[in-house]
Design an enzyme around this catalytic site. Structure first.
Site, PDB file in Angstrom:
ATOM      1  N   LYS A  49      28.720   6.368  62.661  1.00 29.59           N
ATOM      2  CA  LYS A  49      27.465   5.676  62.975  1.00 29.59           C
ATOM      3  C   LYS A  49      26.266   6.607  62.763  1.00 29.59           C
ATOM      4  O   LYS A  49      25.205   6.179  62.287  1.00 29.59           O
ATOM      5  CB  LYS A  49      27.498   5.180  64.420  1.00 29.59           C
ATOM      6  CG  LYS A  49      26.180   4.548  64.912  1.00 29.59           C
ATOM      7  CD  LYS A  49      25.723   3.403  64.014  1.00 29.59           C
ATOM      8  CE  LYS A  49      24.681   2.508  64.657  1.00 29.59           C
ATOM      9  NZ  LYS A  49      23.506   3.166  65.217  1.00 29.59           N
ATOM     10  N   HIS A  78      25.649   6.708  59.124  1.00 31.25           N
ATOM     11  CA  HIS A  78      25.030   5.413  58.805  1.00 31.25           C
ATOM     12  C   HIS A  78      23.531   5.475  59.068  1.00 31.25           C
ATOM     13  O   HIS A  78      22.713   5.082  58.241  1.00 31.25           O
ATOM     14  CB  HIS A  78      25.679   4.319  59.657  1.00 31.25           C
ATOM     15  CG  HIS A  78      24.922   3.026  59.724  1.00 31.25           C
ATOM     16  ND1 HIS A  78      23.748   2.871  60.459  1.00 31.25           N
ATOM     17  CD2 HIS A  78      25.154   1.811  59.166  1.00 31.25           C
ATOM     18  CE1 HIS A  78      23.306   1.646  60.341  1.00 31.25           C
ATOM     19  NE2 HIS A  78      24.137   0.972  59.567  1.00 31.25           N
ATOM     20  N   ASN A  79      23.159   6.005  60.233  1.00 30.24           N
ATOM     21  CA  ASN A  79      21.744   6.084  60.586  1.00 30.24           C
ATOM     22  C   ASN A  79      20.990   7.059  59.693  1.00 30.24           C
ATOM     23  O   ASN A  79      19.817   6.848  59.374  1.00 30.24           O
ATOM     24  CB  ASN A  79      21.588   6.491  62.053  1.00 30.24           C
ATOM     25  CG  ASN A  79      21.893   5.356  63.007  1.00 30.24           C
ATOM     26  OD1 ASN A  79      22.543   4.386  62.638  1.00 30.24           O
ATOM     27  ND2 ASN A  79      21.437   5.471  64.237  1.00 30.24           N
TER      28      ASN A  79
END
Length: 465
Positions: free
Chosen positions: A184, A187-188
């Site tokens: 995540k 992803h960010n």
């Protein structure tokens, strides 16, 4: 075990919408928020959407479960997570499952999982992307940690997750320890990069092509096809058309040009440095937000600094718009590539066995960086050579030249393009058979006797310069 029962602690926007999502998918949802007024407000507004059990204390909350407790933590990342876990431990039993679905640091998640294992409690660190709407209608979910725990909660998560556009759901077991939060985080980081690239395309369209907001909205609508078709381009087009309800002016023009950040972009650049991976587009995006936040200093310097501009280079407006589009696309492809390279290196280093094809797949729906190009990456990582070739073809000579000319135009006209420039330099460096770091090695050996390798024979060498 009753996996159709889910406890949710923390009823902020994301927590409330995930709770509603679970209830809409048949789960009995037990609610707790440290501030009881939020629980009351939730029940008043959404209590009829499904089977909710509102609780005033943690003891009442844990007593409301009929079997194994599955608890989703939606509290602020950091100390608040540790404090909540500490309060919960005396109220939990062996086999209970805690899921931290906030933006926690992967290292913190790894420590928490190991500590909870000693108490016989399962722990999952789950990245969730999709924002407010995604949390309610179907996010992309990235759970990592105990695989046994994941298999127990997977039936409910599958119902809650977004569709991937090809018959699947945007959730999969990521890997051990803190891998869910690591994925995540990356992803960010990619999100930071793409958002900055879109901002630079906007800058060029506004300053170089002299387009107004209405025209730029139409341009982004037209660009939202092919590999550029994405959630971020879709919402960008909408932003250009939004009017301020009070003044009637374009809302975008009234927003201060100083961007905030919550830290995941910075974490991505730090992780990349730790794993020895270059992510210059992402790093440039983080830097751009930092520079933008110094609004007062920028205003001062804009009045004191002399800028030398070479206005001798210009292009027909239609060609310029086409060139900006190509520069944006190729730069975006590099942002994704940098993120996937970081995931690959980290996986090898930690022996996580991350499935990059699956990660690309679960990013195709629900999440902020969902895009048509992710299908090509999904197929690439699954070994499809045709998809790999399709990506290579995008970097054809004429698109590359457009990219180079746009970056050069920015430099000549004193238009800052940090992420586009970084993407181009990244592309050029990785496709260079020779780089000038032989000189760097010679310098290091001269001032610090750090040694160097040679091209003509193996070994480490030192010279008395």
């Amino acid at each position: 075990m009753n996996t159709s029962c889910l406890g949710v602690i923390g009823l902020g926007t994301m927590g409330a919408n995930l709770a509603r999502n679970a209830a809409r998918n048949g789960a009995r949802v037990i609610l707790y928020n440290r501030t009881g007024e939020k629980t009351d407000a939730f029940m008043e507004q959404y209590g009829k959407e499904g089977e909710f059990v509102a609780c005033k204390t943690l003891k009442e909350f844990c007593s409301a479960f009929k079997g194994t407790k599955v608890i989703l933590l939606m509290v602020k990342a950091g100390d608040a997570v540790d404090q909540m876990i500490e309060e919960l431990i005396p109220l939990l039993s062996k086999g209970d499952i805690l899921i931290d679905a906030g933006n926690s640091h992967d290292i913190d998640t790894m420590v928490r999982e190991r500590n909870l294992q000693k108490n016989g409690i399962f722990f999952l660190g789950m990245g969730v992307s999709g924002g407010e709407e995604g949390a309610l209608k179907g996010p992309s979910m990235m759970p990592g940690g105990s695989k046994e725990a994941y298999e127990k909660v997977a039936p409910l998560l599958m119902k809650m997750a977004a569709d991937d556009g090809n018959g699947g759901k945007c959730v999969t077991y990521i890997g051990p320890e803190g891998t869910g939060h690591f994925v995540k985080m990356v992803h960010n980081g990619i999100e930071y990069g793409i958002m900055q690239l879109i901002a630079e395309a906007y800058h060029l369209l506004k300053v170089e092509a002299t387009l107004d907001n209405a025209d730029m909205g139409k341009i982004f609508e037209q660009w939202n096809t092919g590999y550029l078709e994405s959630f971020l381009l879709e919402i960008t087009a909408k932003i250009f058309h939004k009017k301020d309800p009070e003044s009637g002016e374009d809302l975008l023009d009234l927003i201060k040009d100083a961007a905030g950040q919550k830290g995941t972009g910075k974490w991505t650049t730090l992780a990349a440095m730790n794993y020895g991976v270059a992510v210059p587009t992402i790093t440039a995006a983080v830097d751009a937000r930092i520079v933008s936040s110094a609004k007062d200093f920028r205003l001062k310097m804009s009045n004191e600094t002399v800028l030398a501009r070479d206005n001798g280079v210009s292009y027909d407006k239609a060609l310029l718009i086409e060139m900006i589009r190509d520069a944006l696309e190729l730069s975006v492809l590099n942002a994704y590539a940098q993120g996937f390279q970081l995931l690959s290196n980290a996986s090898d280093d930690g022996k996580w066995n991350l499935n990059l094809s699956e990660i690309a797949r679960i990013w195709r729906g629900g999440c902020i960086i969902r895009s048509n190009v992710l299908e090509a990456y999904q197929r690439c990582f699954a070994g499809d050579e045709a998809s790999r070739e399709q990506l290579r073809v995008r970097f054809s000579e004429h698109r590359q030249l457009h990219w180079r000319r746009i970056v050069a135009l920015g430099a000549l006209h004193a238009t800052a393009l940090p992420a586009m420039s970084a993407s181009l330099s990244y592309y050029d460096a990785y496709r260079s058979a020779w780089l000038p770091q032989n000189l760097t090695q010679a310098q290091r050996d001269l001032f610090g006797a750090h040694t160097y390798e040679r091209l003509d024979r193996p070994g480490s060498f030192h010279t008395e310069w």
